[in-house]
Design a protein around this motif. Structure first.
Motif, PDB file in Angstrom:
ATOM      1  N   ILE A 304      64.478  38.050  36.512  1.00  0.00           N
ATOM      2  CA  ILE A 304      63.205  38.114  35.775  1.00  0.00           C
ATOM      3  C   ILE A 304      62.407  39.313  36.267  1.00  0.00           C
ATOM      4  O   ILE A 304      61.893  40.121  35.472  1.00  0.00           O
ATOM      5  N   ILE A 305      62.311  39.452  37.596  1.00  0.00           N
ATOM      6  CA  ILE A 305      61.550  40.561  38.184  1.00  0.00           C
ATOM      7  C   ILE A 305      62.142  41.897  37.758  1.00  0.00           C
ATOM      8  O   ILE A 305      61.429  42.803  37.308  1.00  0.00           O
ATOM      9  N   CYS A 306      63.449  42.026  37.874  1.00  0.00           N
ATOM     10  CA  CYS A 306      64.135  43.269  37.502  1.00  0.00           C
ATOM     11  C   CYS A 306      63.810  43.669  36.068  1.00  0.00           C
ATOM     12  O   CYS A 306      63.470  44.830  35.792  1.00  0.00           O
ATOM     13  N   HIS A 307      63.855  42.709  35.167  1.00  0.00           N
ATOM     14  CA  HIS A 307      63.698  43.039  33.749  1.00  0.00           C
ATOM     15  C   HIS A 307      62.241  43.154  33.323  1.00  0.00           C
ATOM     16  O   HIS A 307      61.946  43.776  32.302  1.00  0.00           O
ATOM     17  N   ILE A 308      61.319  42.588  34.112  1.00  0.00           N
ATOM     18  CA  ILE A 308      59.910  42.909  33.920  1.00  0.00           C
ATOM     19  C   ILE A 308      59.716  44.408  34.153  1.00  0.00           C
ATOM     20  O   ILE A 308      58.919  45.071  33.480  1.00  0.00           O
ATOM     21  N   GLY A 309      60.475  44.949  35.098  1.00  0.00           N
ATOM     22  CA  GLY A 309      60.413  46.389  35.367  1.00  0.00           C
ATOM     23  C   GLY A 309      60.793  47.218  34.152  1.00  0.00           C
ATOM     24  O   GLY A 309      60.203  48.281  33.901  1.00  0.00           O
ATOM     25  N   PHE A 310      61.787  46.767  33.379  1.00  0.00           N
ATOM     26  CA  PHE A 310      62.156  47.477  32.152  1.00  0.00           C
ATOM     27  C   PHE A 310      60.962  47.559  31.202  1.00  0.00           C
ATOM     28  O   PHE A 310      60.664  48.611  30.630  1.00  0.00           O
ATOM     29  N   MET A 311      60.288  46.411  31.020  1.00  0.00           N
ATOM     30  CA  MET A 311      59.159  46.375  30.079  1.00  0.00           C
ATOM     31  C   MET A 311      57.994  47.216  30.579  1.00  0.00           C
ATOM     32  O   MET A 311      57.320  47.899  29.800  1.00  0.00           O
ATOM     33  N   MET A 312      57.773  47.196  31.887  1.00  0.00           N
ATOM     34  CA  MET A 312      56.717  48.035  32.455  1.00  0.00           C
ATOM     35  C   MET A 312      57.026  49.514  32.293  1.00  0.00           C
ATOM     36  O   MET A 312      56.131  50.339  32.108  1.00  0.00           O
ATOM     37  N   ALA A 313      58.311  49.849  32.353  1.00  0.00           N
ATOM     38  CA  ALA A 313      58.702  51.248  32.161  1.00  0.00           C
ATOM     39  C   ALA A 313      58.277  51.730  30.783  1.00  0.00           C
ATOM     40  O   ALA A 313      57.785  52.859  30.627  1.00  0.00           O
ATOM     41  N   LEU A 377      74.284  34.774  29.137  1.00  0.00           N
ATOM     42  CA  LEU A 377      74.620  35.574  30.317  1.00  0.00           C
ATOM     43  C   LEU A 377      74.904  37.024  29.946  1.00  0.00           C
ATOM     44  O   LEU A 377      74.359  37.960  30.554  1.00  0.00           O
ATOM     45  N   PHE A 378      75.735  37.234  28.938  1.00  0.00           N
ATOM     46  CA  PHE A 378      76.104  38.599  28.581  1.00  0.00           C
ATOM     47  C   PHE A 378      75.101  39.259  27.647  1.00  0.00           C
ATOM     48  O   PHE A 378      75.055  40.484  27.540  1.00  0.00           O
ATOM     49  N   SER A 379      74.256  38.455  26.985  1.00  0.00           N
ATOM     50  CA  SER A 379      73.107  39.032  26.271  1.00  0.00           C
ATOM     51  C   SER A 379      72.139  39.639  27.275  1.00  0.00           C
ATOM     52  O   SER A 379      71.525  40.685  27.020  1.00  0.00           O
ATOM     53  N   LEU A 380      71.988  38.974  28.423  1.00  0.00           N
ATOM     54  CA  LEU A 380      71.117  39.492  29.473  1.00  0.00           C
ATOM     55  C   LEU A 380      71.590  40.850  29.971  1.00  0.00           C
ATOM     56  O   LEU A 380      70.785  41.763  30.186  1.00  0.00           O
ATOM     57  N   VAL A 381      72.881  41.001  30.120  1.00  0.00           N
ATOM     58  CA  VAL A 381      73.439  42.273  30.571  1.00  0.00           C
ATOM     59  C   VAL A 381      73.189  43.367  29.536  1.00  0.00           C
ATOM     60  O   VAL A 381      72.885  44.516  29.873  1.00  0.00           O
ATOM     61  N   PRO A 384      77.019  45.676  24.272  1.00  0.00           N
ATOM     62  CA  PRO A 384      76.907  45.873  22.816  1.00  0.00           C
ATOM     63  C   PRO A 384      77.807  44.896  22.074  1.00  0.00           C
ATOM     64  O   PRO A 384      78.933  44.646  22.515  1.00  0.00           O
ATOM     65  N   PRO A 385      77.362  44.318  20.952  1.00  0.00           N
ATOM     66  CA  PRO A 385      76.055  44.552  20.319  1.00  0.00           C
ATOM     67  C   PRO A 385      75.068  43.428  20.600  1.00  0.00           C
ATOM     68  O   PRO A 385      74.251  43.100  19.739  1.00  0.00           O
ATOM     69  N   LEU A 386      75.125  42.815  21.782  1.00  0.00           N
ATOM     70  CA  LEU A 386      74.238  41.698  22.090  1.00  0.00           C
ATOM     71  C   LEU A 386      72.796  42.187  22.297  1.00  0.00           C
ATOM     72  O   LEU A 386      72.538  43.382  22.413  1.00  0.00           O
ATOM     73  N   SER A 387      71.865  41.234  22.367  1.00  0.00           N
ATOM     74  CA  SER A 387      70.446  41.554  22.203  1.00  0.00           C
ATOM     75  C   SER A 387      69.872  42.495  23.259  1.00  0.00           C
ATOM     76  O   SER A 387      68.998  43.300  22.957  1.00  0.00           O
ATOM     77  N   GLY A 388      70.339  42.390  24.502  1.00  0.00           N
ATOM     78  CA  GLY A 388      69.775  43.229  25.549  1.00  0.00           C
ATOM     79  C   GLY A 388      70.107  44.696  25.424  1.00  0.00           C
ATOM     80  O   GLY A 388      69.470  45.547  26.061  1.00  0.00           O
ATOM     81  N   SER A 415      70.483  48.287  34.803  1.00  0.00           N
ATOM     82  CA  SER A 415      71.451  47.705  33.868  1.00  0.00           C
ATOM     83  C   SER A 415      72.797  47.485  34.532  1.00  0.00           C
ATOM     84  O   SER A 415      73.435  46.440  34.356  1.00  0.00           O
ATOM     85  N   PHE A 416      73.236  48.469  35.330  1.00  0.00           N
ATOM     86  CA  PHE A 416      74.528  48.337  36.010  1.00  0.00           C
ATOM     87  C   PHE A 416      74.474  47.261  37.103  1.00  0.00           C
ATOM     88  O   PHE A 416      75.438  46.500  37.280  1.00  0.00           O
ATOM     89  N   LEU A 417      73.349  47.171  37.807  1.00  0.00           N
ATOM     90  CA  LEU A 417      73.228  46.139  38.834  1.00  0.00           C
ATOM     91  C   LEU A 417      73.163  44.752  38.213  1.00  0.00           C
ATOM     92  O   LEU A 417      73.714  43.789  38.763  1.00  0.00           O
ATOM     93  N   THR A 418      72.506  44.638  37.051  1.00  0.00           N
ATOM     94  CA  THR A 418      72.502  43.358  36.327  1.00  0.00           C
ATOM     95  C   THR A 418      73.917  42.974  35.915  1.00  0.00           C
ATOM     96  O   THR A 418      74.320  41.809  36.026  1.00  0.00           O
ATOM     97  N   LEU A 419      74.681  43.955  35.434  1.00  0.00           N
ATOM     98  CA  LEU A 419      76.079  43.715  35.067  1.00  0.00           C
ATOM     99  C   LEU A 419      76.863  43.214  36.274  1.00  0.00           C
ATOM    100  O   LEU A 419      77.645  42.250  36.158  1.00  0.00           O
TER     101      LEU A 419
END
Length: 507
Positions: A304-313, A377-381, A384-388, A415-419
């Motif tokens: 959650i924290i990691c991907h909040i960073g994406f939105m803040m970017a 799980l893989f949408s989070l990663v 393609p072509p999943l939502s994330g 993204s790679f670390l999430t994968l």
């Protein structure tokens, strides 16, 4: 357009909570009533979204006091989309809680509190007044604090103290920021503030005020270095509580950040620089925390924290393309994170533990259920072509447009670390052979449930997985919606004019 019906989502959740309080002594009735009311609430969320999408921004002035003097509620595309997403998450969690939570926990008022929490969220998404945004945040904190302590276990209470302490600190910063704004402008209406703040010559004081809001919303969003309360608390309550927390509570902070920094503090270069640095460090710290832990709840908490960073970017880049990415990712993340915490609860119900080192063999024993769990799980990663996947394209395009190569590098790294983290989870929980350890969880296990009981647990996961697949495979629709929201946010003249207009037009 003036339309008093836009407050219906708030009022309906209030009535739902009161109705459920009246059925306090009968848990079975509470389950049925909460699911039915949540379904109606979802219908109201869909109605509001379609109304705004087809007829434009709707406003109501409480007590017929004209803005900026009265209490204003505003439903624009962004707010109505968030109301719909909160309704979807609330409906899913109502079903999941009915099947997963014990009667001992439910009898402490889970369902009324859930509806009070959703009411607070809906109020935050629809308010047009910065002080009332604070008020709705307090409703959220009170409801969520009680929810996180249901059951009264030591770990829950420890997590709850950290959660409420940091969030009350955020409220203090928020209130001080509001006082600064009122002292500078004499107004609390967000549309009015948008015009008056731009006229103030003392930009240093504006930067200080904006920084107070950044700290307040940063704590609520769990950004670096203000995130420590989240991984200490989100894994402690039951999975149904974790699902509503993981899906929505940090996102209301992101919503507030996007709303205020595109409307009130728009074009602040100093703020954009700080946001960009914090975004990069949030992505990195969240990903590293997820890599270190082996408890599913903690792993998902750090993600959650990691991907909040994406939105803040995206907010830090402050271009229309980047805001498109932020909005798209917000839609995707609410659905996926809500689903992932329910998945972790389902795994606990099946295996008796959430320690990935003590799990294994799920794909062999439950292949269809495992494939279902693979979707979030893989949408989070973002495979393609999943939502994330799609939102990250807009982040990268927005970064190239604004020459934010530093942020692009961190988004790709995150993204790679999430994968890597999700691949580890998949390998440990699903691929490897089962570990024959004694089951630790108390209560009824999945295999002991009736077929109806099993479906109650699985149906909300299926429902949210279908939505995730739609976001990915029907990405053009979400992109179109995100572009409309980004355009309205970056060009707020229509919002300001509609709110401050004295005309009353029936839709």
């Amino acid at each position: 357009m003036n339309n008093s019906w836009i407050v219906l989502p708030i009022l309906f959740q209030l009535v739902s909570a009161v109705v459920l309080l009246l059925t306090w002594g009968n848990i079975k009735i509470q389950k049925i009533v909460s699911i039915l009311l949540s379904a109606i609430g979802l219908g109201i969320g869909i109605w509001l979204f379609l109304l705004i999408y087809n007829h434009g921004i709707q406003v109501t002035q409480s007590g017929n006091w004209p803005a900026p003097f009265g209490i204003t509620f505003v439903a624009d595309t962004f707010g109505s989309t968030m109301v719909l997403l909160a309704s979807i998450a609330g409906f899913s969690v109502s079903i999941f809680a009915a099947g997963s939570m014990s009667r001992a926990r439910l009898r402490f008022g889970f369902f009324p509190l859930l509806h009070f929490l959703i009411m607070g969220l809906q109020g935050a998404f629809l308010t047009g007044d910065i002080f009332n945004l604070y008020v709705w945040f307090e409703v959220i904190i009170i409801s969520s604090f009680v929810l996180i302590t249901i059951g009264g276990k030591k770990a829950q209470l420890e997590g709850a103290i950290k959660y409420v302490a940091l969030n009350l600190l955020a409220s203090i910063f928020f209130l001080i920021g509001i006082a600064f704004l009122y002292g500078l402008t004499g107004s609390l209406n967000m549309a009015d503030l948008a015009t008056k703040v731009q006229e103030i010559d003392n930009k240093g004081l504006i930067n200080v005020t904006a920084s107070l809001f950044l700290v307040a919303f940063g704590i609520k969003s769990a950004v670096f270095p203000l995130y420590f309360w989240l991984p200490a608390s989100y894994h402690t309550p039951p999975a149904a509580v974790g699902a509503i927390f993981g899906g929505l509570l940090t996102k209301v902070g992101v919503y507030a950040m996007v709303r205020t920094f595109t409307l009130i503090f728009a074009g602040d270069v100093f703020l954009s620089l700080i946001l960009s640095v914090m975004a990069a460090l949030t992505i990195l710290s969240g990903a590293l925390g997820a890599m270190y832990h082996r408890h599913l709840g903690k792993i998902f908490g750090y993600l959650i924290i990691c991907h909040i960073g994406f939105m803040m970017a995206g907010v830090g880049m402050m271009t229309e393309l980047a805001i498109v990415g932020t909005v798209f990712y917000l839609v995707h993340d609410i659905i996926v994170k809500t689903n992932l915490f329910m998945v972790s609860g389902l795994i606990l119900k099946i295996n008796g533990t959430q320690d990935i080192k003590e799990l294994g063999g799920m794909y062999k024993s439950k292949p269809l259920l495992s494939l279902l769990m693979a979707i979030p799980l893989f949408s989070l990663v973002g495979i393609p072509p999943l939502s994330g996947f799609w939102a990250k394209l807009f982040f990268i395009k927005g970064g190239l447009e604004s020459k934010e190569y530093f942020l692009i590098a961190f988004i790709i790294l995150g993204s790679f670390l999430t994968l890597w983290v999700i691949a580890k989870v998949w390998s440990e929980v699903f691929w490897k052979d089962a570990v024959n350890l004694p089951k630790k969880s108390k209560g009824i296990f999945f295999h002991e449930l009736s077929s109806t009981g099993k479906w109650v647990l699985v149906l909300p996961v299926i429902f949210l997985s279908i939505i995730s697949l739609y976001i990915g495979f029907g990405a053009e629709h979400i992109v179109s919606l995100s572009q409309r929201i980004a355009s309205e946010l970056m060009n707020p003249a229509s919002y300001i004019e509609t709110v401050l207009s004295q005309k009353t037009i029936e839709p």
